[in-house]
Design a protein around this motif. Structure first.
Motif, PDB file in Angstrom:
ATOM      1  N   PHE A 110     -69.710 -56.868   7.629  1.00  0.00           N
ATOM      2  CA  PHE A 110     -69.804 -57.170   9.048  1.00  0.00           C
ATOM      3  C   PHE A 110     -69.346 -58.221  10.103  1.00  0.00           C
ATOM      4  O   PHE A 110     -69.163 -57.864  11.242  1.00  0.00           O
ATOM      5  CB  PHE A 110     -71.346 -58.470   8.271  1.00  0.00           C
ATOM      6  CG  PHE A 110     -72.472 -58.739   7.916  1.00  0.00           C
ATOM      7  CD1 PHE A 110     -73.000 -58.202   8.519  1.00  0.00           C
ATOM      8  CD2 PHE A 110     -72.150 -58.274   6.456  1.00  0.00           C
ATOM      9  CE1 PHE A 110     -75.418 -58.356   8.112  1.00  0.00           C
ATOM     10  CE2 PHE A 110     -73.881 -57.883   6.258  1.00  0.00           C
ATOM     11  CZ  PHE A 110     -75.309 -58.360   6.844  1.00  0.00           C
ATOM     12  N   THR A 111     -68.013 -58.232   9.102  1.00  0.00           N
ATOM     13  CA  THR A 111     -67.364 -59.344  10.059  1.00  0.00           C
ATOM     14  C   THR A 111     -65.443 -58.484  10.179  1.00  0.00           C
ATOM     15  O   THR A 111     -64.495 -59.224  10.483  1.00  0.00           O
ATOM     16  CB  THR A 111     -66.740 -60.805  11.140  1.00  0.00           C
ATOM     17  OG1 THR A 111     -66.983 -60.938   8.885  1.00  0.00           O
ATOM     18  CG2 THR A 111     -68.407 -61.047  10.668  1.00  0.00           C
ATOM     19  N   GLY A 112     -65.353 -57.300   9.794  1.00  0.00           N
ATOM     20  CA  GLY A 112     -63.924 -57.075   9.222  1.00  0.00           C
ATOM     21  C   GLY A 112     -62.967 -57.125  10.179  1.00  0.00           C
ATOM     22  O   GLY A 112     -62.021 -57.456  10.204  1.00  0.00           O
ATOM     23  N   GLY A 113     -63.564 -56.088  11.320  1.00  0.00           N
ATOM     24  CA  GLY A 113     -62.378 -56.533  12.851  1.00  0.00           C
ATOM     25  C   GLY A 113     -62.388 -57.654  13.183  1.00  0.00           C
ATOM     26  O   GLY A 113     -61.267 -58.012  13.397  1.00  0.00           O
TER      27      GLY A 113
ATOM     28  N   LEU B  12     -59.404 -58.505   1.931  1.00  0.00           N
ATOM     29  CA  LEU B  12     -59.058 -59.237   2.435  1.00  0.00           C
ATOM     30  C   LEU B  12     -57.452 -59.294   2.969  1.00  0.00           C
ATOM     31  O   LEU B  12     -56.719 -59.599   4.103  1.00  0.00           O
ATOM     32  CB  LEU B  12     -58.888 -60.831   1.838  1.00  0.00           C
ATOM     33  CG  LEU B  12     -60.328 -61.295   1.785  1.00  0.00           C
ATOM     34  CD1 LEU B  12     -60.344 -62.748   0.920  1.00  0.00           C
ATOM     35  CD2 LEU B  12     -61.260 -61.091   3.388  1.00  0.00           C
ATOM     36  N   GLY B  13     -56.770 -58.621   1.850  1.00  0.00           N
ATOM     37  CA  GLY B  13     -54.771 -58.347   2.483  1.00  0.00           C
ATOM     38  C   GLY B  13     -55.007 -57.684   3.461  1.00  0.00           C
ATOM     39  O   GLY B  13     -54.506 -57.745   4.963  1.00  0.00           O
ATOM     40  N   ALA B  14     -55.508 -56.460   3.547  1.00  0.00           N
ATOM     41  CA  ALA B  14     -55.551 -55.315   4.472  1.00  0.00           C
ATOM     42  C   ALA B  14     -56.677 -56.036   5.670  1.00  0.00           C
ATOM     43  O   ALA B  14     -55.981 -55.508   7.535  1.00  0.00           O
ATOM     44  CB  ALA B  14     -57.097 -54.144   4.487  1.00  0.00           C
TER      45      ALA B  14
ATOM     46  N   PRO C  65     -58.852 -65.113  -1.057  1.00  0.00           N
ATOM     47  CA  PRO C  65     -60.706 -64.648  -0.970  1.00  0.00           C
ATOM     48  C   PRO C  65     -60.527 -66.320  -1.444  1.00  0.00           C
ATOM     49  O   PRO C  65     -60.415 -67.254  -2.155  1.00  0.00           O
ATOM     50  CB  PRO C  65     -61.044 -64.537  -2.141  1.00  0.00           C
ATOM     51  CG  PRO C  65     -60.038 -64.150  -3.024  1.00  0.00           C
ATOM     52  CD  PRO C  65     -58.960 -64.139  -2.431  1.00  0.00           C
ATOM     53  N   ARG C  66     -61.568 -66.950  -0.679  1.00  0.00           N
ATOM     54  CA  ARG C  66     -62.331 -68.546  -0.979  1.00  0.00           C
ATOM     55  C   ARG C  66     -63.392 -68.812  -1.636  1.00  0.00           C
ATOM     56  O   ARG C  66     -64.005 -67.881  -0.854  1.00  0.00           O
ATOM     57  CB  ARG C  66     -61.557 -70.434  -0.267  1.00  0.00           C
ATOM     58  CG  ARG C  66     -61.942 -70.872  -0.645  1.00  0.00           C
ATOM     59  CD  ARG C  66     -61.828 -71.989   0.557  1.00  0.00           C
ATOM     60  NE  ARG C  66     -62.589 -73.570  -0.235  1.00  0.00           N
ATOM     61  CZ  ARG C  66     -61.624 -73.976   0.989  1.00  0.00           C
ATOM     62  NH1 ARG C  66     -60.821 -74.402   1.143  1.00  0.00           N
ATOM     63  NH2 ARG C  66     -62.073 -75.746   0.424  1.00  0.00           N
ATOM     64  N   PHE C  67     -64.021 -69.252  -2.736  1.00  0.00           N
ATOM     65  CA  PHE C  67     -65.253 -69.446  -3.021  1.00  0.00           C
ATOM     66  C   PHE C  67     -66.389 -70.532  -2.654  1.00  0.00           C
ATOM     67  O   PHE C  67     -65.641 -71.434  -3.322  1.00  0.00           O
ATOM     68  CB  PHE C  67     -65.853 -68.288  -4.496  1.00  0.00           C
ATOM     69  CG  PHE C  67     -65.267 -67.489  -4.915  1.00  0.00           C
ATOM     70  CD1 PHE C  67     -66.465 -65.922  -4.417  1.00  0.00           C
ATOM     71  CD2 PHE C  67     -64.124 -66.779  -5.192  1.00  0.00           C
ATOM     72  CE1 PHE C  67     -65.350 -64.892  -4.096  1.00  0.00           C
ATOM     73  CE2 PHE C  67     -63.556 -65.318  -5.369  1.00  0.00           C
ATOM     74  CZ  PHE C  67     -64.060 -64.515  -5.152  1.00  0.00           C
TER      75      PHE C  67
ATOM     76  N   ARG D  44     -62.048 -48.638   2.620  1.00  0.00           N
ATOM     77  CA  ARG D  44     -62.000 -48.744   1.073  1.00  0.00           C
ATOM     78  C   ARG D  44     -61.441 -49.066   0.362  1.00  0.00           C
ATOM     79  O   ARG D  44     -62.000 -48.591  -1.009  1.00  0.00           O
ATOM     80  CB  ARG D  44     -60.634 -47.252   1.348  1.00  0.00           C
ATOM     81  CG  ARG D  44     -60.976 -46.685   2.421  1.00  0.00           C
ATOM     82  CD  ARG D  44     -60.096 -45.863   2.518  1.00  0.00           C
ATOM     83  NE  ARG D  44     -59.742 -44.789   3.529  1.00  0.00           N
ATOM     84  CZ  ARG D  44     -60.736 -43.637   4.597  1.00  0.00           C
ATOM     85  NH1 ARG D  44     -61.348 -43.016   2.795  1.00  0.00           N
ATOM     86  NH2 ARG D  44     -60.668 -42.747   5.282  1.00  0.00           N
ATOM     87  N   ALA D  45     -60.832 -50.472   0.093  1.00  0.00           N
ATOM     88  CA  ALA D  45     -60.777 -51.330  -0.779  1.00  0.00           C
ATOM     89  C   ALA D  45     -61.994 -51.884  -1.159  1.00  0.00           C
ATOM     90  O   ALA D  45     -62.184 -51.672  -2.908  1.00  0.00           O
ATOM     91  CB  ALA D  45     -60.191 -52.825  -0.433  1.00  0.00           C
TER      92      ALA D  45
END
Length: 300
Positions: A19-22, A75-77, A83-85, A242-243
């Motif tokens: 949804f929001t990776g970019g 997230l590293g990419a 991450p946080r949950f 891809r991850a």
């Protein structure tokens, strides 16, 4: 660096990228604090391929733990450290799509005592606590339908809307709240470009189904408040997709992807949002091109 930054509330690992990776990569690259808050581990996801198929909920039920690693890599990419949950990792469980099989002894995923859709006010308060801690200037979540109707997406929308309202009364009034959406003309144009590539000889995985462009859609243009151009971080989004290899397959060209349903979808070069709380500060074209527009200047 802008204090407060950006908080994105997503239901499962991979949603943040789909949804929001970019947008995540766009702001992370500009030094804006970005927090991705994931509500479940995605335990009920359908696994692509055989290598990790036995981790699925109806077998070893270890998929959620594995997806933490996928989320961390994604997230590293995108330029985010970790991450946080919501409530801590594993506090709430993926509720599954309606009608899916739960772990042994339960008829439906949503009947699990830790199912996210059963989280109620506890999840709202947990999110209020995060908002009060981070004091984000911008919060992003799903539209009321959750993008495509997944119960956990819908519930993430519901708790986010409730938490932002409650936080305004108890500690922090979020300046801007957006829904991540798809724009109809953008999706149709990208779908046509995908079909044109295939017609010109691009070879996609044999099992993929390439839909006609007119079958793709989204919100009408007038519903779009903001558009973030992700061309400069496009490769970061592709790497993040891809991850999430148990959930997403990306074509060799890095321009298309498919989930477990094998429906080929284009990876678009912009991400769209609808502003639902806060000051609308459009540019000359009538749209915002910075989610922080109207606050303290462009996030550059």
């Amino acid at each position: 660096m802008r204090t407060g930054g950006l908080l994105l509330v997503h239901a499962h690992p991979d949603d943040e990228t789909l949804f929001t990776g970019g947008t995540i990569a766009h702001y992370a690259a500009r030094g804006v604090p970005v927090t991705v808050l994931t509500c479940t581990l995605g335990e009920q996801g359908e696994v692509i391929g055989e290598r990790y198929a036995q981790l699925a909920a109806d077998q070893a039920d270890q998929l959620g733990g594995y997806r933490i690693a996928e989320l961390t890599a994604a997230l590293g990419a995108l330029g985010v450290n970790s991450p946080r949950f919501l409530g801590g990792a594993g506090h709430w469980r993926d509720s599954g799509m309606s009608g899916t099989t739960a772990d042994p002894g339960l008829a439906e995923s949503a009947e699990h005592p830790r199912a996210f859709v059963r989280s109620g006010d506890e999840a709202v308060q947990a999110l209020v606590d995060v908002i009060d801690e981070l004091r984000p200037q911008v919060v992003v979540t799903y539209d009321p339908r959750g993008g495509y109707g997944h119960p956990d997406h819908i519930h993430a929308h519901e708790i986010t809307m409730a938490a932002v309202e409650r936080a305004a009364e108890t500690g922090w009034d979020v300046p801007k709240l957006y829904w991540a959406i798809l724009e109809d003309p953008t999706m149709k144009a990208a779908g046509q470009a995908m079909n044109d590539r295939v017609a010109a000889g691009a070879v996609l995985p044999a099992q993929w189904i390439v839909p006609p462009a007119e079958a793709l859609g989204g919100f009408p243009p007038e519903a779009v408040s903001a558009v973030i151009d992700i061309a400069d971080v496009f490769e970061a989004k592709v790497a993040a997709l891809r991850a999430h290899a148990t959930q997403v397959t990306v074509s060799e060209y890095g321009l298309e992807y498919a989930l477990s349903n094998n429906l080929a979808l284009p990876i678009v070069a912009q991400e769209a949002f609808q502003l639902v709380r806060g000051k609308f500060a459009p540019g000359p074209d009538g749209r915002e091109h910075d989610l922080f527009a109207g606050l303290t200047g462009p996030a550059e």
